[in-house]
Design a protein around this motif. Structure first.
Motif, PDB file in Angstrom:
ATOM      1  N   GLY A  75       0.821  -1.213   0.000  1.00  0.00           N
ATOM      2  CA  GLY A  75       0.000   0.000   0.000  1.00  0.00           C
ATOM      3  C   GLY A  75       0.853   1.260   0.000  1.00  0.00           C
ATOM      4  O   GLY A  75       0.561   2.233  -0.712  1.00  0.00           O
ATOM      5  N   ILE A  76       1.916   1.244   0.774  1.00  0.00           N
ATOM      6  CA  ILE A  76       2.804   2.413   0.812  1.00  0.00           C
ATOM      7  C   ILE A  76       3.486   2.594  -0.541  1.00  0.00           C
ATOM      8  O   ILE A  76       3.654   3.721  -1.030  1.00  0.00           O
ATOM      9  CB  ILE A  76       3.852   2.242   1.944  1.00  0.00           C
ATOM     10  N   ALA A  77       3.852   1.489  -1.165  1.00  0.00           N
ATOM     11  CA  ALA A  77       4.468   1.579  -2.496  1.00  0.00           C
ATOM     12  C   ALA A  77       3.480   2.205  -3.485  1.00  0.00           C
ATOM     13  O   ALA A  77       3.867   3.064  -4.296  1.00  0.00           O
ATOM     14  CB  ALA A  77       4.899   0.189  -2.976  1.00  0.00           C
ATOM     15  N   ARG A  78       2.233   1.796  -3.406  1.00  0.00           N
ATOM     16  CA  ARG A  78       1.233   2.364  -4.313  1.00  0.00           C
ATOM     17  C   ARG A  78       1.114   3.878  -4.090  1.00  0.00           C
ATOM     18  O   ARG A  78       1.047   4.653  -5.046  1.00  0.00           O
ATOM     19  CB  ARG A  78      -0.130   1.723  -4.082  1.00  0.00           C
ATOM     20  N   LEU A  79       1.093   4.273  -2.830  1.00  0.00           N
ATOM     21  CA  LEU A  79       1.003   5.702  -2.509  1.00  0.00           C
ATOM     22  C   LEU A  79       2.216   6.426  -3.093  1.00  0.00           C
ATOM     23  O   LEU A  79       2.105   7.546  -3.612  1.00  0.00           O
ATOM     24  CB  LEU A  79       0.984   5.850  -0.979  1.00  0.00           C
ATOM     25  N   GLY A  80       3.361   5.764  -3.035  1.00  0.00           N
ATOM     26  CA  GLY A  80       4.592   6.360  -3.536  1.00  0.00           C
ATOM     27  C   GLY A  80       4.563   6.618  -5.034  1.00  0.00           C
ATOM     28  O   GLY A  80       5.314   7.453  -5.541  1.00  0.00           O
ATOM     29  N   ARG A  81       3.706   5.913  -5.739  1.00  0.00           N
ATOM     30  CA  ARG A  81       3.586   6.183  -7.176  1.00  0.00           C
ATOM     31  C   ARG A  81       3.036   7.576  -7.436  1.00  0.00           C
ATOM     32  O   ARG A  81       3.347   8.192  -8.452  1.00  0.00           O
ATOM     33  CB  ARG A  81       2.644   5.171  -7.820  1.00  0.00           C
TER      34      ARG A  81
END
Lengths: 406, 406, 406, 406
Positions: A75-81
């Motif tokens: 989820g954090i990786a997705r936000l980082g996009r």
């Protein structure tokens, strides 16, 4: 089929879907906050409104019950996009909340109602959107093992003095989780985690974050001057200057989230340049195919590493239940995670580099998001612990069984 | 806790445990077969006796029911720790058997009793230890898409003429699985898979394998001269010169096993040098710690990649059941796997290189197993498909959606 | 125009031309000596007959007067194109002779007729082809600073006991130059260089060299048992366990020659695969072009580094004349050379690796010279001093001015 | 002794010394111009006043007579230590002037007094400090071989229409040297170099340069609208869309200067972090030593490559005198230079990266010059010709003798 990382639990799927929705929104403001080095308060508000910040709060306390470390990292990786700065700031809340939830369960299991009650209150505040945490861990000129911020005994609690650096997320937080050094029973230095309201007297956020990248992360210095913390908001984590169970567990989980941000940045760079290639109609060129292939390999590697570490952590904490795992096993977990950190933060840089190369110069212009991603992604290797060279030393020592020698 | 890859199914655990037992035994003879470039027939016998070669035969037909591609790859990697050559040879049997088992189920599901019967016979032979397969895929001067070995129509079957190269495992096989070009109904060239007894008239194994490494793999040239194959032993796999479903599925699964061998070799190199360091008492040296850390990172990366590709394949084939997955999805699977192949074969080389460096020169002596591992591990990038540079082109083209253009 | 390195002096041009002629001849026997691990005595004879071994003997003493370190390194590189093993062995003579010539001039300049006479005798022997030197520097389990071979005082000279390893070129040498530890005036350990006839009583060449590569280099162990050396053949080089002027100067010059061998091997690998590509007519393939380009870049880098270090050394020794340069400057020279060694030995490995990749598997066969070059080239990083990781430490320390701290 | 590159001629020594003096001055303003993306006009004035811009003007015409390409590149590298943007801009003048000087000599030698006179006038203007050139070569969306800016025949000259990009140095130039496409005698497209006063009607510098780095380089778009150029200021350089002698010679020399800028930036990053380490007293830490060693190796490599290419060019042009060298030899020169460009621009990035890593996070702050160097240094791989992947193709094709095939 698509090869992006996929969450493995129901709360994880909700978390990731919400992250994707936020990312689309945040992406529209990322360049603006980057230019002004402004903290995206509206993003933090959106994360509170959507319940994203409550994800790791247990169901029983009004949250989403997100327990999987892998899913949290995804989820954090997705936000980082969408915006690396916001993802970095959000991580400092989400992982802290994950640990408070874990502490709450442990307190219940071990029959510590007072501690359980305090944890529950904090978590209910998070669930209600009133509380946002930020773990503030770094200090200039020292490492996380040798914290210099000092807690001195006073009536009913402690007075805290010191200066924190890289206070990511602090402008959006209501409660700061900070590490302090304090004297143990025999006067020996120990470390404690203190929860301090961001508006408490003696807390001054310096609003001085002006950096190469991650400019919207609000990573300001924070000065504590005779800041009072009551006894119950300060919890011992172990001896000062030594690896402790809490240090290792906290940094393995929390830093995995940080590392995931850079995977998200790399994925954004890849998507950005693929759009450019499509617009130019240059997919048939060998040079383009080669660069794209190098990006895919670096991304596949990064995803595999994040997935593996996330799975290992999930299995690890599941195996140990509410008990704190032993130090030796935590060192092995940290060793594995340090491999992941080394590879992912480096490969993310490779991906952005290749995207820039493929842009042919247009990516170097300020108006192109790649120019921001190039600056943001370089923050990866600075994530603590450890610095890249120190990580080699740590990995080597743990593998060889000589961590304590020097 | 240990970070080696762990099987995920019951048959997988049996397979991996058996592989470890074999590896300990094979390791004792690996140097000898390397020196003489002799094929370890006794190893193949041991694999038949233990049931290892029957692992991917379904339970119903007397095998172990190993279905997970991930677990199969892990087992092959374990075998590779003991002797890379034998692991390579074993893979050419195990993955072929896996596909025959899959074909058997598909035949049953689609109501093709004759085909099912033939598959079952073969599998029962494998289960009983009488049959050992070897997939013989390569030819000198061309690639797997453009096979030149020719099948010509004759009464009741086909006559095969041609020369295969890199016939890994052939000295230990009773049945060779080879690709041939044959004329389709309209005269257009097509490809078929033929099962040929190793002792059939017209089959000549040249026993000429003399190479830098993998010297015990029996990768001889094999010449087919007017070799007769009855109709039922030749199965169409699609048009010649084109990617087909069978080509992609077969090479993704089969080559993952090959790639796993090099992970095993790297793990062996790592264990070898750690023993040396322990014996020397040099674990406290910075240079040693750095080299060991670089090995650990390369190993963690390799494991993560093998694990990810294995999981993706398991999920992929589970999703598609007995049906052959569509070409487009298989290209994505192949793309992901090519990333894994690129990284693992390269990182395995890194691990052996670092082990040699840490040996300080003693690893360069012929009597040190590292000198064999250095030669064996270099075979990795040659595993087909694709060559390293062609892999970049393939990955780039599939990602960009221009595979067919040129 | 061609980008191979070009000698800068007249004797250098003669040396390089002769090296090229020898290389063409030696190449015809390289594989045979590799297979049998035999020392190419006929090559050493040819080098004596042609005058190649006399190149660094001053004109006045019957040699070619080759003084340029750069030109010497280029000649050794050329020799390495034909046979790395012979080039390695030849280097151990040529650089030693270069230093004897330098000592001869220094003795003359400083008015030491006895020393000058002994040097002149040795050099005349070299010029006449009767004498071949071999510098034997390594011992197992220690480094060049901490030699364990012991010289004990006896009447009129010393008795030497100890075991040398990696005695490259020893089977072809008439005189061995070895380092020994001996007691100084105050009993403190010092180091000396002793010249010992290869046939002296107490010298035993073990003829046990059997290694991954450089199999024709005759790098045997050599055991010294109560071997007598007269006073005049043992020359102090400084305190034991400490960097000395002679240690640094000797190893900078001598090891540059060793490093040049690997450039030669890389050039040979490049030429070999270019011939293959031409024969196949595959120059138009993108993958081939990419691989070739990577080889060219690695070669250009290696040549630039060898050239730069050679030029720096030539300027350095020219500036200092016959005087021994001061330690601090020699450390800077060594620092620069260690950069060259790190890069060239690594890039040579890259070149051979790419050539193998471009061979598409045929290079992996024993009959292909690339399979030998792959084994030979891996010896590069072992050349002393230092090991690759120790070199990083040395370079870092000298740059930072903290060499002596630890 | 120091290992920085040293000039080889008397004018070169003057040029380099002057560059060092300027660099010290420019360094004090570099961050300010970076922040505001302002062109450092005062730097350009200083370069005119000191005579630096007249360096490559022949003695006879009032300049310093700098002829060595190596020395010119070294001077530009030195300038780059102080301010990469100014060095980049200065290069676009210095190398153009070098070519005008060469053309002047060629005109004299071949008896073309009119051409010689015009060149002499321009050079005298440069010597007097009234004229500053800027070579403006790039256009968006095409490469240097396929220029789209158009020259149309009009009475007494040409009308130019088109848009240039990356017009480095344009705000400080009085004369722009631009490439235009024009119709040859038979209507076929040809390329010419036109000298256009920066203040000519129809020239509009857009002052729109806003990029990730090199922000003070004034690399604006420049629009030409019906801009008149008299016949004598437009000189044919060869057929459009084809490699020509002038294209290769110009780009080899001119881009070597650009590449040298990045060596200078790397040297600045290295000096910056060494000061930090000294201030912190952290030179004794192993991690610090390792990082510093990696910087030294990368710098030594970069210097060796620049030196080698510079020497090769000096020898090359000396050999050919005033004649334009043949195309085939120029391709070999370009091939060698592309190796240098690939390595130096990449290694410069490595140096800055290691400096950042060693900074431990402080280098990531905007106030630290390293954060600017990180942005500036990434411009290196964009320098034309070629892009990094295209360079591989070019190098491969020239080496394999198949440049013209596609």
């Amino acid at each position: 089929m698509g090869f992006e990382l996929q969450p493995t639990t129901e709360p994880g799927r909700r978390f990731v879907a919400q992250a994707e929705a936020h990312a689309r929104d945040f992406a529209t403001r990322a360049d603006e906050h980057d230019r002004g080095a402004t903290f995206p308060l509206e993003n933090m508000s959106a994360l509170r409104r959507s319940g994203f910040t409550a994800a790791t709060v247990p169901h029983e306390l009004g949250g989403w019950g997100l327990d999987s470390v892998l899913d949290y990292a995804i989820g954090i990786a997705r936000l980082g996009r969408g915006d690396g700065s916001t993802a970095l700031a959000a991580n400092m809340h989400v992982f802290r909340t994950w640990f408070v939830a874990r502490a709450w369960r442990a307190s219940q299991a071990s029959g510590e109602p007072a501690a359980a009650k305090r944890s529950a209150e904090l978590l209910r505040g998070v669930a209600g959107g009133e509380v946002v945490l930020a773990a503030i861990l770094s200090e200039a000129g020292t490492d996380h093992l040798h914290i210099r911020t000092e807690a001195t005994r006073v009536d009913g609690g402690w007075r805290i003095n010191g200066r924190k650096a890289f206070g990511t997320g602090s402008p959006g937080a209501t409660v700061l989780g900070i590490l302090v050094r304090y004297p143990g029973a025999g006067g020996e230095p120990r470390v404690a985690l203190a929860h301090v309201p961001a508006t408490a007297p003696g807390v001054e956020i310096k609003h001085n974050w002006d950096a190469l990248g991650m400019r919207g992360s609000g990573s300001h210095d924070i000065v504590f001057t005779d800041c009072f913390v009551p006894d119950e908001d300060l919890a011992d984590t172990g001896p000062w200057g030594r690896y402790t169970e809490r240090y290792l567990a906290g940094n393995a989980v929390g830093t995995l989230g940080l590392v995931a941000v850079f995977l998200g940045i790399a994925e954004c760079a890849r998507d950005t340049i693929l759009e450019t290639i499509a617009a130019r109609g240059s997919a048939g060129r060998h040079a383009v195919q080669q660069g794209v292939a190098e990006m895919e390999i670096a991304l596949a590697t990064s995803r595999a590493m994040v997935e593996r570490s996330g799975r290992l952590m999930d299995a690890f904490f599941a195996r140990h239940g509410h008990r704190m795992p032993p130090l030796a096993e935590l060192h092995e977990l940290m060793l594995d995670f340090q491999c992941t950190k080394a590879v992912v933060t480096q490969q993310a840089i490779v991906v952005v580099d290749r995207a820039l190369t493929l842009s042919g110069g247009s990516g170097y212009l300020s108006k192109n998001p790649l120019s921001r991603l190039y600056r943001d992604v370089r923050a990866g290797p600075f994530m603590q612990p450890f610095s890249p060279y120190e990580a080699l030393e740590y990995i080597g020592r743990v593998t060889l069984g000589v961590l304590e020698e020097s």
